[in-house]
Each structure stands twice: as C-alpha cells, then as structure tokens.
Design a protein around this motif. Sequence first.
Motif, PDB file in Angstrom:
ATOM      1  N   PHE A   1      40.762  34.037  54.780  1.00 49.70           N
ATOM      2  CA  PHE A   1      40.512  34.401  53.421  1.00 49.70           C
ATOM      3  C   PHE A   1      41.211  36.373  52.809  1.00 49.70           C
ATOM      4  N   VAL A   2      41.866  36.030  51.965  1.00 50.80           N
ATOM      5  CA  VAL A   2      41.680  37.370  51.451  1.00 50.80           C
ATOM      6  C   VAL A   2      41.904  37.338  50.088  1.00 50.80           C
ATOM      7  N   TYR A   3      40.818  38.544  50.189  1.00 52.57           N
ATOM      8  CA  TYR A   3      39.145  38.744  48.980  1.00 52.57           C
ATOM      9  C   TYR A   3      39.985  40.386  48.036  1.00 52.57           C
ATOM     10  N   VAL A   4      40.077  39.631  46.601  1.00 52.09           N
ATOM     11  CA  VAL A   4      40.350  41.389  46.010  1.00 52.09           C
ATOM     12  C   VAL A   4      38.652  41.415  45.283  1.00 52.09           C
ATOM     13  N   THR A   5      38.287  43.022  45.478  1.00 50.83           N
ATOM     14  CA  THR A   5      36.919  43.654  44.792  1.00 50.83           C
ATOM     15  C   THR A   5      37.160  44.691  44.308  1.00 50.83           C
ATOM     16  N   HIS A   6      36.538  45.107  43.813  1.00 50.31           N
ATOM     17  CA  HIS A   6      36.094  46.535  43.407  1.00 50.31           C
ATOM     18  C   HIS A   6      34.879  46.949  43.945  1.00 50.31           C
ATOM     19  N   ASP A   7      34.641  46.016  44.558  1.00 51.47           N
ATOM     20  CA  ASP A   7      33.019  46.159  44.651  1.00 51.47           C
ATOM     21  C   ASP A   7      32.624  46.995  46.358  1.00 51.47           C
ATOM     22  N   GLN A   8      32.418  47.927  46.738  1.00 49.52           N
ATOM     23  CA  GLN A   8      32.425  48.425  48.189  1.00 49.52           C
ATOM     24  C   GLN A   8      31.599  47.979  49.233  1.00 49.52           C
ATOM     25  N   GLU A   9      30.515  47.157  49.053  1.00 49.41           N
ATOM     26  CA  GLU A   9      29.215  46.732  49.440  1.00 49.41           C
ATOM     27  C   GLU A   9      29.741  45.451  49.513  1.00 49.41           C
ATOM     28  N   GLU A  10      30.521  45.004  48.668  1.00 47.12           N
ATOM     29  CA  GLU A  10      31.075  43.927  49.249  1.00 47.12           C
ATOM     30  C   GLU A  10      31.487  43.856  49.543  1.00 47.12           C
ATOM     31  N   ALA A  11      33.032  44.255  49.950  1.00 45.87           N
ATOM     32  CA  ALA A  11      34.275  44.345  51.829  1.00 45.87           C
ATOM     33  C   ALA A  11      33.555  44.374  52.381  1.00 45.87           C
ATOM     34  N   LEU A  12      31.773  45.413  52.092  1.00 50.25           N
ATOM     35  CA  LEU A  12      31.220  45.911  53.825  1.00 50.25           C
ATOM     36  C   LEU A  12      30.652  44.588  54.610  1.00 50.25           C
ATOM     37  N   THR A  13      30.097  43.748  53.595  1.00 47.85           N
ATOM     38  CA  THR A  13      29.050  42.957  54.240  1.00 47.85           C
ATOM     39  C   THR A  13      29.820  41.888  54.485  1.00 47.85           C
TER      40      THR A  13
END
Length: 362
Positions: free
Chosen positions: A189-201
């Motif tokens: 999975f290669v996932y794009v987000t600007h949400d830091q908590e989402e990335a850490l999770t």
Amino acid sequence: MNKAIVTLENVEKRFGSNLVVRKMNMEIQEGEFLTLLGPSGCGKTTTLRMIAGFEDASSGTIQVQGERVEDKEPYQRDVNTVFQNYSLFPHMTVFDNVAYGLTIKKVPKEEIAQRVTEMLALVQLSGYEKRKPDALSGGQKQRVAIARALINRPKVLLLDEPLGALDLKLRKQMQIELKRLQRKLAITFVYVTHDQEEALTMSDRIAVMNGGVIEQLADPRTIYDYPKTRFVAGFIGESNIFDGTVTAVEGNLLRVETPAGLLTTQGEGFQVGEAMHVSIRPEYLEVSKTPVEGFGLPASVKDFTYMGTVVKTALDMRDGTETKFSRFDQDEQLQEGDSVHVFWRPEKSVAIKAAAARGAEA
C-alpha cells in the motif's frame, strides 16, 4: 527486509517552471504500508500519480517490479488507485462496480461472481450487491472503491487521501480496517495523507515530504522520537522547538543558548558556535518553581486546556514564544500567572542540525 517492488531514481517533476518533485530516490518494499505525508503542495500526490502512470516524470526513472512504468499501458500495470472521491459509477450496482475491472478483462462470469462475493465479504459488504452508490454511506462507498481496486489483485495499491471525506469517528474506524486488510492480503500500500496521526497509526514507514523532497523516511516511532530536520520535528505531532547556538560541549551534553534562555540537550557531532534546533515533546517537558541546573528558561503559566485524555498547559517564555506541556491531570499546584522554570531530561530532547540535509533520507 523484503525486496523493493517500487523504485524511484532521481525522479523530478516540473509543471512549467515549477519544480514540484526534486531528485527523489526511494525504494518501496514488497508488502509494506508506506505513507507519503506532508502539507498541501509538497509533491506527495504528484509522486503517487507518477507511480500510477497518470503523470510522466520530467526526469529520472520509476520502476514497478523491475519494469519502467512508462513502458506499460495503464491496463497492463499491476497497480491500482483509490481516490478520495471514490469515482464509483452511479448507475451501476455495488456488484457491477466491483466487477467492472474483471468485466473489461473478459474474465468468465462464474469467476467474476465468485471473486466479487469474496471481495465484498473481505470489506464487510456482503448483502449489498444490488444497492446503488447513492444508497450507501460514505464509509460503505469507500469500501466499494477499495474492493473494486483490490479485485484485480494488484501488486501495489495506491491510495490518495481515501478517508478525507469521512467524519472523524468513521475515519478512525476505517484506518484500522485498512491496515488489517493490508496485512491480510500482504499487498503493498502506498498511501497519501496530510494527517500526521493517520500516518502514525497505519504505516510501516512514513516518507515526510516538504517542498518536493523527502526530509525523512523511517518507521513511525523513529519519525516521532528522532526527527532529522526542524520541519519534521514541527510537522509530526506536537513539539516545542528552540532555535539556538551551541555554547559548550561536555561529552554528549550540549549547552545551548536560545532567545528563551539557556538549555541542555544531548547530541553528537556538534561544535561550539554551531547553530542548531532543539525539539522537546510536550509530554517530556517539566516545570519547577525553582531554577534547575543546566537550564535557564524562565516562563509564566498562561492557561490550561482540557483535551479529554490530557490537560495541556501553555507557558509564555521570556522571548514571547509559547511552550506547552501535557499531563493526564492538571497540576493543582500551578495557577495562571505563576512563575516557573522549564527543564527536561536531556536525553528526552532531540538535537537537530540547522543545516540538516534535505531529500537525502530515502
């Protein structure tokens, strides 16, 4: 470590005179969940689109399973993409939406029925086969979009802020479900987000992007505890950052003079007179009513904010900046307006080079 399934070598992307991705080098491992994280305009979605083949790199090479992306037609690539807006066909049922890719490939009807049934069960949508998209909730639409992408059995699944349109509670639920699904299928999975908590999770590794380059690529704990640059320290989670100059080096202890006062941190490879940054997380910051050796950071208590799980205390420093610390319970001995002295255990802070190289972490 698994072998690399996606490789980017010296990749750049220009739109006219605007260079949005700069000399990017990165290997994405087979079966990992990698997140491209950064603010709007940092180049993360452009990078994803180049991996998908929707955008051509201005220079450099992108390979998926050892083959250049541009050498294959879109339908030949073992890469599928899930977008934030779902892109479902409104006139088709859930079954037909999920089956669409297999239908185009002229897969036998019996196999299509079996694979659609299995995929809908996997995303917890059994029994929804005959519904149209307008009869689904946002979370259900997102599951359909994911099922449609996964049914083609891609080697790499690209996800462009797929949870951005969901409410907070559903978003958190879908984060957990997506991670479980990725582990079960062992798909990259290669996932794009600007949400830091989402990335850490969700992530196995995070590539923190800024200004078209990767400032740091590492696992979530390393990114959080040991940021390599000032940007990463400030962007990931919440951090207090002091800019200063090294005044003394005593073994691995550094005395640093900042506009807020004198502090002590721990680091190696620094010289007296060198400009640097010191990052300290709010949960590691301490306050005292009396001065603490190695620190000269006077402050006054500004206010308290109850956040549900923690209480955050804001402090006004002598240079006019604000510093925060957090605890599970409010310190009853502190009142607004109290004079205090800020300190911490030096090993809990992070010493960051002012001239930390950007774009060389991948």
